[in-house]
Design an enzyme around this catalytic site. Structure first.
Site: not given
Ligand code: GRF
Length: 215
Positions: A30-31, A107-108, A124, A126, A162
């Protein structure tokens, strides 16, 4: 040629040309979509050269293709060492002449291999107000702690998880009946707003002061 030697130098770029982004994502994306929409509607002067994903079933791959952006799977399970995986990632980023790396739900942990190839050029996001609640399950950590305000942070990537210099933050109030899911959902609304803003800030820093670390 070393990995870092072939990375594009922002100093050589026209300050007005769109910043070439490489998005790294592990999940639904989604980001990524928020960033791609900001580019499409002209509010962010950038182009997404590639999306790299590490989970074969990550939804972000289909989202990327919806936007006509190449999505490349670099599956970390196929590498014996984290460094080898990062070398494969850097190779893709450099082949696509990426200037700024955008981790959007990646997530790595990254290794020195990636940091050396893209020093001060990796962002990044968070879902907490860093430096509070780094690492896994930050929304649950915030709820367990009883904080009244949480939020999200875009920061430069350093070796420590982070922990790099902060570029942009947004505050989200915690409501009395919040669950991890409800708070996460409201934080994501803010993530989608601030990530394009943060990329614009970072791009200005890289283009205007290319020889200075953008701390
Ligand atoms: C987000 O909440 C980000 O802060 C975290 O992982 C999530 C990723 O969401 N690190 P998406 O895949 O962008 O929807």
């Amino acid at each position: 040629m070393t990995a870092s030697a072939s990375a594009p130098s922002p100093a050589t770029q026209n300050p007005a040309s769109p910043m070439r982004l490489g998005v790294m994502a592990s999940g639904k994306g989604s980001n990524f979509v928020a960033i791609a929409r900001a580019i499409a509607d002209g509010t962010l002067n950038a182009t997404i050269a590639v999306v790299i994903y590490n989970n074969p079933n990550a939804g972000v791959a289909a989202r990327a293709r919806d936007f006509g952006i190449p999505a490349v799977l670099v599956n970390h399970r196929e590498f014996a060492q984290r460094q080898d995986c990062d070398r494969a990632i850097v190779k893709v980023l450099q082949e696509k002449a990426v200037e700024l790396v955008v981790m959007a739900g990646w997530m790595r942990r990254v290794t020195q291999v990636a940091i050396d190839a893209y020093p001060h050029r990796m962002l990044n996001i968070h879902p907490s107000l860093l430096p509070d609640f780094p690492g896994l399950h930050p929304v649950k950590q915030a709820l367990d702690c009883g904080v009244k305000f949480s939020g999200c942070t875009v920061h430069w990537v350093t070796l420590a998880v982070d922990s790099g210099p902060i570029v942009q933050q947004a505050v989200v109030p915690v409501l009395p009946d919040d669950t991890e899911e409800s708070l996460q959902a409201r934080i994501q609304v803010e993530e989608h707003r601030i990530y394009p803003e943060a990329i614009a800030i970072a791009a200005r820093q890289l283009r205007n002061t290319p020889s200075e670390p953008p701390a």
